[in-house]
Design a protein around this motif. Structure first.
Motif, mmCIF file in Angstrom:
data_model
loop_
_atom_site.group_PDB
_atom_site.id
_atom_site.type_symbol
_atom_site.label_atom_id
_atom_site.label_comp_id
_atom_site.label_asym_id
_atom_site.label_seq_id
_atom_site.Cartn_x
_atom_site.Cartn_y
_atom_site.Cartn_z
ATOM 1 N N SER A 180 0.825 -1.400 0.010
ATOM 2 C CA SER A 180 -0.011 -0.050 0.155
ATOM 3 C C SER A 180 0.639 1.500 0.020
ATOM 4 C CB SER A 180 -0.927 -0.072 1.125
ATOM 5 O OG SER A 180 -0.387 0.156 2.379
ATOM 6 N N ARG A 181 2.164 1.188 0.333
ATOM 7 C CA ARG A 181 2.976 2.384 0.399
ATOM 8 C C ARG A 181 3.239 2.851 -1.066
ATOM 9 N NH1 ARG A 181 7.309 1.712 4.968
ATOM 10 N NH2 ARG A 181 7.031 3.777 5.514
ATOM 11 N N GLY A 182 3.253 1.629 -1.986
ATOM 12 C CA GLY A 182 3.510 2.248 -3.359
ATOM 13 C C GLY A 182 4.966 2.228 -3.785
ATOM 14 N N PRO A 183 5.415 2.953 -4.874
ATOM 15 C CA PRO A 183 4.651 3.655 -5.458
ATOM 16 C C PRO A 183 3.553 3.135 -6.311
ATOM 17 C CG PRO A 183 6.685 3.426 -6.640
ATOM 18 C CD PRO A 183 6.910 2.611 -5.188
ATOM 19 N N GLN A 184 3.669 1.883 -6.811
ATOM 20 C CA GLN A 184 2.867 1.236 -7.994
ATOM 21 C C GLN A 184 1.801 0.972 -7.097
ATOM 22 O OE1 GLN A 184 4.986 -1.842 -10.031
ATOM 23 N NE2 GLN A 184 3.222 -3.007 -9.876
ATOM 24 N N ARG A 185 0.406 1.042 -7.941
ATOM 25 C CA ARG A 185 -0.783 0.989 -7.400
ATOM 26 C C ARG A 185 -1.601 -0.049 -8.016
ATOM 27 N NH1 ARG A 185 -0.956 6.820 -6.748
ATOM 28 N NH2 ARG A 185 -0.120 7.151 -4.386
ATOM 29 N N THR A 186 -1.089 -0.720 -9.158
ATOM 30 C CA THR A 186 -1.511 -1.603 -9.989
ATOM 31 C C THR A 186 -0.616 -2.776 -10.456
ATOM 32 O OG1 THR A 186 -1.173 -0.464 -11.981
ATOM 33 C CG2 THR A 186 -3.477 -0.124 -11.044
ATOM 34 N N LEU A 187 -1.080 -3.991 -10.673
ATOM 35 C CA LEU A 187 0.067 -5.171 -10.883
ATOM 36 C C LEU A 187 -0.444 -5.394 -12.250
ATOM 37 C CD1 LEU A 187 -0.082 -7.591 -7.757
ATOM 38 C CD2 LEU A 187 1.886 -6.107 -8.573
ATOM 39 N N TYR A 188 0.510 -5.649 -13.284
ATOM 40 C CA TYR A 188 0.237 -5.871 -14.677
ATOM 41 C C TYR A 188 -0.215 -7.348 -14.822
ATOM 42 C CZ TYR A 188 1.170 -6.920 -19.679
ATOM 43 O OH TYR A 188 1.073 -7.301 -20.882
ATOM 44 N N VAL A 189 -1.303 -7.732 -15.635
ATOM 45 C CA VAL A 189 -1.853 -9.176 -15.827
ATOM 46 C C VAL A 189 -1.756 -9.293 -17.140
ATOM 47 C CG1 VAL A 189 -3.619 -10.515 -15.557
ATOM 48 C CG2 VAL A 189 -3.567 -8.900 -13.859
ATOM 49 N N PRO A 190 -0.777 -9.881 -17.565
ATOM 50 C CA PRO A 190 -0.377 -10.417 -19.061
ATOM 51 C C PRO A 190 -1.735 -10.952 -19.676
ATOM 52 C CG PRO A 190 1.341 -10.840 -17.862
ATOM 53 C CD PRO A 190 0.267 -10.656 -16.998
ATOM 54 N N GLY A 191 -2.081 -10.582 -20.792
ATOM 55 C CA GLY A 191 -3.224 -11.103 -21.649
ATOM 56 C C GLY A 191 -3.436 -12.753 -21.485
ATOM 57 N N PRO A 192 -2.224 -13.276 -22.053
ATOM 58 C CA PRO A 192 -2.336 -14.629 -21.912
ATOM 59 C C PRO A 192 -2.724 -15.597 -20.672
ATOM 60 C CG PRO A 192 -0.393 -13.932 -23.517
ATOM 61 C CD PRO A 192 -1.163 -12.687 -22.513
ATOM 62 N N LEU A 193 -2.489 -14.896 -19.669
ATOM 63 C CA LEU A 193 -2.865 -15.506 -18.398
ATOM 64 C C LEU A 193 -4.320 -15.665 -18.211
ATOM 65 C CD1 LEU A 193 -0.286 -13.712 -16.032
ATOM 66 C CD2 LEU A 193 0.014 -16.034 -17.073
ATOM 67 N N VAL A 194 -5.158 -14.713 -18.630
ATOM 68 C CA VAL A 194 -6.435 -14.916 -18.660
ATOM 69 C C VAL A 194 -7.156 -15.565 -19.709
ATOM 70 C CG1 VAL A 194 -8.459 -13.383 -18.270
ATOM 71 C CG2 VAL A 194 -6.191 -12.586 -17.623
ATOM 72 N N ARG A 195 -7.885 -16.556 -19.187
ATOM 73 C CA ARG A 195 -8.731 -17.473 -20.032
ATOM 74 C C ARG A 195 -9.998 -17.024 -20.390
ATOM 75 N NH1 ARG A 195 -7.838 -21.578 -16.026
ATOM 76 N NH2 ARG A 195 -5.678 -21.733 -15.592
ATOM 77 N N LYS A 196 -10.827 -17.200 -21.420
ATOM 78 C CA LYS A 196 -11.922 -17.005 -21.568
ATOM 79 C C LYS A 196 -12.723 -17.740 -20.761
ATOM 80 C CE LYS A 196 -15.618 -16.948 -25.110
ATOM 81 N NZ LYS A 196 -16.032 -16.970 -26.524
ATOM 82 N N GLY A 197 -13.732 -17.546 -20.080
ATOM 83 C CA GLY A 197 -14.617 -18.168 -19.135
ATOM 84 C C GLY A 197 -13.937 -18.030 -17.671
ATOM 85 N N PRO A 198 -13.923 -19.126 -16.746
ATOM 86 C CA PRO A 198 -13.682 -19.018 -15.509
ATOM 87 C C PRO A 198 -12.013 -18.867 -15.122
ATOM 88 C CG PRO A 198 -14.366 -21.344 -15.794
ATOM 89 C CD PRO A 198 -14.766 -20.562 -17.104
ATOM 90 N N ASN A 199 -11.746 -17.840 -14.381
ATOM 91 C CA ASN A 199 -10.362 -17.700 -13.906
ATOM 92 C C ASN A 199 -10.336 -17.542 -12.463
ATOM 93 O OD1 ASN A 199 -8.805 -16.974 -16.571
ATOM 94 N ND2 ASN A 199 -10.932 -16.164 -16.683
#
Length: 113
Positions: free
Chosen positions: A66-85
């Motif tokens: 929470s102290r940052g500086p980064q506030r988001t984590l990158y999720v590369p597209g190929p990691l996410v499947r169509k449907g349930p994750n």
């Protein structure tokens, strides 16, 4: 994500967006399932969470703090499947919320000037 054995029984389910008023003590291991229309780059926001590690479908996205500086984590597209994750979050210090969100762009914190 593979067989988690006894860890699955001890894990807490993250609620769907909107039902996240109460936080969690730490350390805790939480899981959530979400549906995706298909692969595509995303950015995971963990506002209200303190310090820990996030995983999508068994892949380590990295550490957040929470102290940052980064506030988001990158999720590369190929990691996410169509449907349930599946999302897994290991929170080390406790959180003020149980909600996580996805953003379309990064939030790398304030610029140094």
């Amino acid at each position: 994500m593979g067989d988690l054995g006894p860890f699955r029984d001890a894990a807490q389910e993250l609620p769907a967006a909107g039902g996240a008023e109460a936080g969690m003590p730490g350390p805790s291991l939480s899981f959530a399932r979400f549906e995706a229309d298909g692969p595509g780059d995303r950015f995971l926001r963990l506002d209200g969470w303190t310090k820990g590690v996030a995983f999508i479908n068994g892949f380590n996205l990295g550490r957040y703090w929470s102290r940052g500086p980064q506030r988001t984590l990158y999720v590369p597209g190929p990691l996410v499947r169509k449907g349930p994750n599946e999302l897994a979050v290991l929170e080390l210090h406790g959180s003020a919320t149980r909600e996580v969100t996805f953003a379309v762009g990064p939030d790398l914190g304030p610029d140094e000037k």
